[in-house]
Design a protein around this motif. Structure first.
Motif, PDB file in Angstrom:
ATOM      1  N   UNK A 159       0.864  -1.217   0.006  1.00 23.29           N
ATOM      2  CA  UNK A 159       0.109   0.041   0.105  1.00 23.29           C
ATOM      3  C   UNK A 159       0.832   1.351   0.005  1.00 23.29           C
ATOM      4  N   UNK A 160       0.607   2.122  -1.140  1.00 24.53           N
ATOM      5  CA  UNK A 160       1.716   3.145  -1.140  1.00 24.53           C
ATOM      6  C   UNK A 160       0.648   4.191  -1.636  1.00 24.53           C
ATOM      7  N   UNK A 161       1.060   5.508  -1.069  1.00 26.92           N
ATOM      8  CA  UNK A 161       0.164   6.685  -1.313  1.00 26.92           C
ATOM      9  C   UNK A 161      -0.026   7.090  -2.671  1.00 26.92           C
ATOM     10  N   UNK A 162      -1.352   7.486  -3.173  1.00 27.66           N
ATOM     11  CA  UNK A 162      -1.354   8.031  -4.250  1.00 27.66           C
ATOM     12  C   UNK A 162      -0.615   9.528  -4.482  1.00 27.66           C
ATOM     13  N   UNK A 163      -0.673   9.862  -5.626  1.00 29.86           N
ATOM     14  CA  UNK A 163      -0.050  11.167  -5.831  1.00 29.86           C
ATOM     15  C   UNK A 163      -0.656  12.226  -5.104  1.00 29.86           C
ATOM     16  N   UNK A 164      -1.946  12.056  -5.186  1.00 25.32           N
ATOM     17  CA  UNK A 164      -2.849  13.132  -4.480  1.00 25.32           C
ATOM     18  C   UNK A 164      -3.051  12.989  -2.974  1.00 25.32           C
ATOM     19  N   UNK A 165      -2.626  11.821  -2.280  1.00 21.63           N
ATOM     20  CA  UNK A 165      -2.627  11.756  -0.852  1.00 21.63           C
ATOM     21  C   UNK A 165      -1.130  12.269  -0.302  1.00 21.63           C
ATOM     22  N   UNK A 166      -0.180  12.092  -1.391  1.00 21.79           N
ATOM     23  CA  UNK A 166       1.124  12.658  -1.069  1.00 21.79           C
ATOM     24  C   UNK A 166       1.010  14.024  -1.090  1.00 21.79           C
ATOM     25  N   UNK A 167       0.432  14.847  -1.943  1.00 22.11           N
ATOM     26  CA  UNK A 167       0.256  16.127  -2.218  1.00 22.11           C
ATOM     27  C   UNK A 167      -0.370  16.765  -0.768  1.00 22.11           C
ATOM     28  N   UNK A 168      -1.473  15.953  -0.453  1.00 21.13           N
ATOM     29  CA  UNK A 168      -1.926  16.616   0.749  1.00 21.13           C
ATOM     30  C   UNK A 168      -1.091  16.475   2.076  1.00 21.13           C
ATOM     31  N   UNK A 169      -0.652  15.431   2.146  1.00 21.96           N
ATOM     32  CA  UNK A 169       0.396  15.239   3.323  1.00 21.96           C
ATOM     33  C   UNK A 169       1.440  16.240   3.203  1.00 21.96           C
ATOM     34  N   UNK A 170       1.981  16.525   2.243  1.00 24.31           N
ATOM     35  CA  UNK A 170       3.020  17.160   2.187  1.00 24.31           C
ATOM     36  C   UNK A 170       2.620  18.653   2.436  1.00 24.31           C
ATOM     37  N   UNK A 171       1.401  19.224   1.906  1.00 24.88           N
ATOM     38  CA  UNK A 171       1.028  20.581   2.251  1.00 24.88           C
ATOM     39  C   UNK A 171       0.665  20.713   3.627  1.00 24.88           C
ATOM     40  N   UNK A 172       0.099  19.730   4.122  1.00 26.19           N
ATOM     41  CA  UNK A 172       0.090  19.777   5.716  1.00 26.19           C
ATOM     42  C   UNK A 172       1.042  19.758   6.545  1.00 26.19           C
ATOM     43  N   UNK A 173       2.122  19.038   6.154  1.00 27.20           N
ATOM     44  CA  UNK A 173       3.236  18.654   6.830  1.00 27.20           C
ATOM     45  C   UNK A 173       4.091  20.089   6.744  1.00 27.20           C
ATOM     46  N   UNK A 174       3.996  20.913   5.705  1.00 29.81           N
ATOM     47  CA  UNK A 174       4.462  22.375   5.240  1.00 29.81           C
ATOM     48  C   UNK A 174       3.918  23.407   6.164  1.00 29.81           C
ATOM     49  N   UNK A 175       2.570  22.981   6.331  1.00 32.65           N
ATOM     50  CA  UNK A 175       1.907  24.412   6.734  1.00 32.65           C
ATOM     51  C   UNK A 175       1.578  24.131   8.264  1.00 32.65           C
ATOM     52  N   UNK A 176       1.399  22.875   8.919  1.00 30.52           N
ATOM     53  CA  UNK A 176       1.044  22.713  10.250  1.00 30.52           C
ATOM     54  C   UNK A 176       2.222  22.446  11.203  1.00 30.52           C
ATOM     55  N   UNK A 177       2.304  23.362  12.084  1.00 33.71           N
ATOM     56  CA  UNK A 177       2.968  23.043  13.405  1.00 33.71           C
ATOM     57  C   UNK A 177       2.528  23.063  14.822  1.00 33.71           C
ATOM     58  N   UNK A 178       2.736  22.302  15.467  1.00 29.49           N
ATOM     59  CA  UNK A 178       2.103  22.105  16.751  1.00 29.49           C
ATOM     60  C   UNK A 178       3.120  21.921  17.817  1.00 29.49           C
ATOM     61  N   UNK A 179       2.937  22.344  18.972  1.00 29.56           N
ATOM     62  CA  UNK A 179       3.858  22.394  20.071  1.00 29.56           C
ATOM     63  C   UNK A 179       3.803  21.062  20.749  1.00 29.56           C
ATOM     64  N   UNK A 180       4.927  20.352  21.205  1.00 28.00           N
ATOM     65  CA  UNK A 180       4.901  19.182  21.849  1.00 28.00           C
ATOM     66  C   UNK A 180       4.382  19.469  23.493  1.00 28.00           C
ATOM     67  N   UNK A 181       3.426  18.357  23.949  1.00 31.08           N
ATOM     68  CA  UNK A 181       3.047  18.833  25.229  1.00 31.08           C
ATOM     69  C   UNK A 181       4.157  18.568  26.275  1.00 31.08           C
ATOM     70  N   UNK A 182       4.156  19.742  27.291  1.00 30.79           N
ATOM     71  CA  UNK A 182       5.096  19.559  28.303  1.00 30.79           C
ATOM     72  C   UNK A 182       4.852  18.312  29.251  1.00 30.79           C
ATOM     73  N   UNK A 183       5.918  18.077  30.145  1.00 34.64           N
ATOM     74  CA  UNK A 183       6.011  17.261  30.878  1.00 34.64           C
ATOM     75  C   UNK A 183       4.783  17.382  32.178  1.00 34.64           C
ATOM     76  N   UNK A 184       4.506  18.607  32.487  1.00 38.13           N
ATOM     77  CA  UNK A 184       3.415  18.872  33.564  1.00 38.13           C
ATOM     78  C   UNK A 184       2.046  18.686  32.726  1.00 38.13           C
ATOM     79  N   UNK A 185       1.772  18.779  31.364  1.00 33.08           N
ATOM     80  CA  UNK A 185       0.683  18.561  30.685  1.00 33.08           C
ATOM     81  C   UNK A 185       0.486  17.124  30.463  1.00 33.08           C
ATOM     82  N   UNK A 186       1.497  16.267  30.149  1.00 33.60           N
ATOM     83  CA  UNK A 186       1.463  14.968  30.278  1.00 33.60           C
ATOM     84  C   UNK A 186       0.853  14.334  31.512  1.00 33.60           C
ATOM     85  N   UNK A 187       1.749  14.735  32.561  1.00 37.50           N
ATOM     86  CA  UNK A 187       1.249  14.058  33.827  1.00 37.50           C
ATOM     87  C   UNK A 187      -0.233  14.434  34.293  1.00 37.50           C
ATOM     88  N   UNK A 188      -0.415  15.623  33.813  1.00 30.94           N
ATOM     89  CA  UNK A 188      -2.036  16.176  34.053  1.00 30.94           C
ATOM     90  C   UNK A 188      -3.004  15.336  33.634  1.00 30.94           C
TER      91      UNK A 188
END
Length: 265
Positions: A72-101
């Motif tokens: 199972x390999x991505x289609x070209x369209x699936x790869x384009x969408x993944x590439x767009x979202x990877x380039x556009x989206x950034x999220x912060x990793x949760x802190x240790x305090x957030x994980x513990x909570x």
């Protein structure tokens, strides 16, 4: 459901074929007798897909398909969408305090994998073929009714009716852990109690299943250190999902969309 039920769907001047919406509609649930709901869901999904592909191409991104699983390999369209979202989206990793909570909020949610003892009766069909799917479902419903009326006869029903090789063993599949069954099957197992038989047949890529949960061994509660990685992954995925929805909402806000049916309340 015919193509005339809804107007042509056009996204920023690009027409979305009715055939594409119809194919997508197979992936969406709808109440019996209301196929229009699945069509509406599919139309909204196709608008999102079209907007993401348009944005990826506007930015000049090129597709680099990745392997998703053996065979199972991505289609070209699936790869384009993944590439767009990877380039556009950034999220912060949760802190240790957030994980513990998050862990302390309810440690019982974090357990080692359960162990299921399972039997089933399979009525085989190709779920992509509506008539074959409906005929098999009716047969499976009749068998499910018999299994509920006389639970002790489940093994006999499996031997007489199941299209799975396990029928010769009374439908017994033995012990199963998460990942051993197809996702559609496993989702139902996670909702069942010991000795329960599914009231309605369950559809998978193999056909309709009447499932009996013979025994259940719940996993033990994990300590924080063992659960930490899973909690971090889940929190990051949630943050990514929220960011992706916001990104899509912004694309839709700027888009010129014609013929998109409203979603039911």
């Amino acid at each position: 459901m015919t193509q005339t039920l809804f107007p042509d769907l056009i996204v920023n001047g690009e027409a979305v074929p009715h055939t594409a919406i119809a194919n997508e509609a197979q992936n969406h649930d709808a109440p019996a007798g209301k196929p229009g709901i699945a069509w509406r869901k599919a139309a909204h999904a196709m608008v999102v897909r079209t907007l993401l592909l348009q944005e990826a191409r506007h930015r000049g991104l090129t597709a680099s398909p990745q392997d998703l699983a053996p065979g199972r390999t991505e289609t070209e369209e699936e790869a384009l969408i993944r590439g767009l979202l990877e380039a556009q989206l950034t999220v912060e990793a949760p802190t240790e305090a957030e994980l513990r909570a998050e862990y302390d909020r309810d440690p019982a949610r974090f357990r080692s994998p359960p162990l299921w003892e399972v039997s089933h009766i399979l009525i085989e069909c190709d779920p992509r073929h509506a008539e074959e799917r409906a005929t098999a479902k009716q047969r499976a419903k009749e068998i499910a009714a018999q299994a509920h009326a006389s639970p002790k006869d489940f093994a006999r029903l499996a031997k007489e009716s199941s299209d799975c090789a396990s029928g010769a063993q009374g439908g017994r599949l033995g012990q199963m852990r998460p990942g051993d069954a197809v996702p559609e099957f496993e989702r139902v197992l996670r909702t069942m109690s010991e000795d329960e038989v599914t009231p309605d047949p369950v559809l998978s890529r193999h056909g309709w299943h009447v499932i009996r949960l013979d025994a259940l061994a719940e996993g033990a509660v994990l300590p924080f250190e063992a659960a930490r990685t899973g909690i971090a992954d889940a929190m990051e995925k949630l943050r990514w999902s929220v960011a992706a929805r916001a990104f899509v909402a912004e694309l839709m806000k700027r888009a010129d969309i014609e013929g998109l049916p409203p979603m039911a309340a």
